[in-house]
Design an enzyme around this catalytic site. Structure first.
Site, short mmCIF file in Angstrom:
data_model
loop_
_atom_site.label_atom_id
_atom_site.label_comp_id
_atom_site.label_asym_id
_atom_site.label_seq_id
_atom_site.Cartn_x
_atom_site.Cartn_y
_atom_site.Cartn_z
N VAL A 61 0.81 -1.23 0.00
CA VAL A 61 0.00 0.00 0.00
C VAL A 61 0.84 1.28 0.00
CG1 VAL A 61 -2.09 -1.00 1.01
CG2 VAL A 61 -0.33 -0.04 2.53
N TYR A 152 0.82 5.17 16.02
CA TYR A 152 -0.46 4.59 15.57
C TYR A 152 -1.59 5.60 15.72
CZ TYR A 152 -4.11 1.00 15.03
OH TYR A 152 -5.19 0.25 14.60
N1 LIG Z 1 -7.36 -5.63 15.43
C1 LIG Z 1 -7.63 -4.52 16.10
O1 LIG Z 1 -7.72 -4.51 17.35
C2 LIG Z 1 -7.87 -3.22 15.37
C3 LIG Z 1 -8.46 -2.16 16.08
C4 LIG Z 1 -8.69 -0.95 15.43
C5 LIG Z 1 -8.33 -0.82 14.10
N2 LIG Z 1 -7.74 -1.87 13.44
C6 LIG Z 1 -7.36 -1.65 12.04
O2 LIG Z 1 -8.03 -2.56 11.22
C7 LIG Z 1 -7.27 -2.78 10.03
C8 LIG Z 1 -7.15 -4.29 9.80
O3 LIG Z 1 -6.39 -4.85 10.87
P1 LIG Z 1 -6.54 -6.36 11.36
O4 LIG Z 1 -6.79 -6.30 12.81
O5 LIG Z 1 -7.48 -7.07 10.46
O6 LIG Z 1 -5.03 -6.84 11.17
P2 LIG Z 1 -4.36 -8.05 10.36
O7 LIG Z 1 -2.95 -8.02 10.76
O8 LIG Z 1 -5.14 -9.30 10.56
O9 LIG Z 1 -4.53 -7.60 8.84
C9 LIG Z 1 -3.77 -6.54 8.30
C10 LIG Z 1 -3.44 -6.87 6.86
O10 LIG Z 1 -2.75 -5.73 6.30
C11 LIG Z 1 -1.72 -6.24 5.48
N3 LIG Z 1 -0.66 -5.25 5.30
C12 LIG Z 1 0.13 -4.70 6.25
N4 LIG Z 1 1.01 -3.85 5.68
C13 LIG Z 1 0.76 -3.85 4.35
C14 LIG Z 1 1.32 -3.19 3.23
N5 LIG Z 1 2.36 -2.34 3.36
N6 LIG Z 1 0.81 -3.41 2.01
C15 LIG Z 1 -0.23 -4.30 1.85
N7 LIG Z 1 -0.80 -4.96 2.87
C16 LIG Z 1 -0.30 -4.75 4.10
C17 LIG Z 1 -1.22 -7.49 6.19
O11 LIG Z 1 -0.49 -8.35 5.31
C18 LIG Z 1 -2.52 -8.09 6.69
O12 LIG Z 1 -3.07 -8.98 5.74
C19 LIG Z 1 -5.92 -2.09 10.27
O13 LIG Z 1 -5.92 -0.85 9.62
C20 LIG Z 1 -5.89 -1.88 11.77
O14 LIG Z 1 -5.10 -0.77 12.14
C21 LIG Z 1 -7.52 -3.06 14.04
#
Ligand SMILES: NC(=O)c1ccc[n+]([C@@H]2O[C@H](COP(=O)([O-])OP(=O)(O)OC[C@H]3O[C@@H](n4cnc5c(N)ncnc54)[C@H](O)[C@@H]3O)[C@@H](O)[C@H]2O)c1
Length: 250
Positions: A61, A152
């Site tokens: 990304v 973050y």
């Molecule tokens: N899990 C939580 O508690 C939580 C809370 C609030 C917000 N979020 C947000 O939700 C979103 C999804 O997170 P998740 O919990 O599903 O995490 P996850 O780690 O399961 O999924 C994140 C995905 O992003 C991909 N990724 C990371 N860097 C990348 C890059 N440079 N290019 C392409 N892909 C990339 C990873 O390979 C992974 O598949 C994120 O933006 C995270 O910040 C998560």
């Protein structure tokens, strides 16, 4: 009738967690899901599981060229682009005193700049389709602070503001843009830390206590909110913050 019949949705972070769960819902609701992720192994496995309505495209990304290729591949494969979910992200714990410039840039490049590049790369194709819906995944930490997650918080606050900009710019083209703000969700992003100690309890117990509902969220609970924003059930919502946090910010 299925809720996303004939809609084509591109999802960054589509290989795991919230993005993967959303891709499953998109396909279940009659849409096409293009999984854009840097994790080829997980992305191709999920695309295979979802069948002919899904496709994996390798995307970092932070690299504009990979985004442009993903949008072109999407339109070539499925004829148009109607939805974009910017879910790729990383979670890193640091403070104002110990966060290196390198770490600050890494977190903000992926979470914030990556979301900007997604919106920018998809915009023309959505406009050409007569409009569309962009869903940017921020966090409760884009609404309030946390002393343990400096870079973050900054990155997720930027996603919240960028969303409002895109909503205003996109309004005349019928391109909607909303942010989603999850609480702590049980995904691979936080799973490795859940059994670690946090004082006299586990980190999981500490996080559970932050939520009035007394538990972590599940990825499908966030995916359902994203699904609503992708469908024509939400056509009067743009530039808004959708919170899915078990009461944490209340
Ligand atoms: N899990 C939580 O508690 C939580 C809370 C609030 C917000 N979020 C947000 O939700 C979103 C999804 O997170 P998740 O919990 O599903 O995490 P996850 O780690 O399961 O999924 C994140 C995905 O992003 C991909 N990724 C990371 N860097 C990348 C890059 N440079 N290019 C392409 N892909 C990339 C990873 O390979 C992974 O598949 C994120 O933006 C995270 O910040 C998560």
């Amino acid at each position: 009738m299925a809720r996303l019949e004939n809609k084509v949705v591109l999802l960054s972070g589509g290989a795991s967690g919230i993005g993967a769960e959303t891709a499953r819902l998109v396909v279940r609701e009659g849409g096409k899901a293009v999984l854009a992720d840097r994790d080829e192994a997980k992305g191709t496995a999920l695309a295979r599981e979802l069948g002919p309505s899904a496709l994996f495209v390798p995307v970092d990304v932070t690299e504009e060229a990979t985004w442009q290729k993903a949008v072109a591949t999407t339109v070539e494969a499925f004829g148009a682009l109607h939805g974009l979910v910017n879910a790729a992200g990383i979670g890193v714990r640091n403070t104002i005193e110990d966060c290196s410039l390198e770490d600050y840039r890494r977190v903000n490049d992926i979470n914030s700049l990556g979301t900007f590049l997604g919106c920018k790369s998809a915009f023309a194709a959505m406009k050409a389709a007569g409009g569309g819906s962009i869903v940017n995944i921020s966090s409760v930490l884009g609404l309030r602070g946390s002393s343990a997650a400096m870079a973050y918080c900054a990155s997720k606050g930027a996603v919240r503001s960028l969303t409002k900009y895109v909503a205003l710019y996109g309004a005349s083209s019928n391109v909607r843009c909303n942010s989603v703000h999850p609480g702590y969700i049980d995904t691979p992003m936080i799973a490795p830390r859940l059994d670690q100690a946090a004082g006299n309890r586990t980190f999981r117990e500490y996080l559970e206590d932050l939520h009035p509902l007394g538990r972590l969220g599940r990825p499908d609970e966030v995916a359902n909110m994203i699904l609503f924003l992708l469908t024509d059930e939400s056509t009067f919502s743009t530039g808004s913050e959708f919170v899915c946090d078990g009461g944490l910010t209340a």
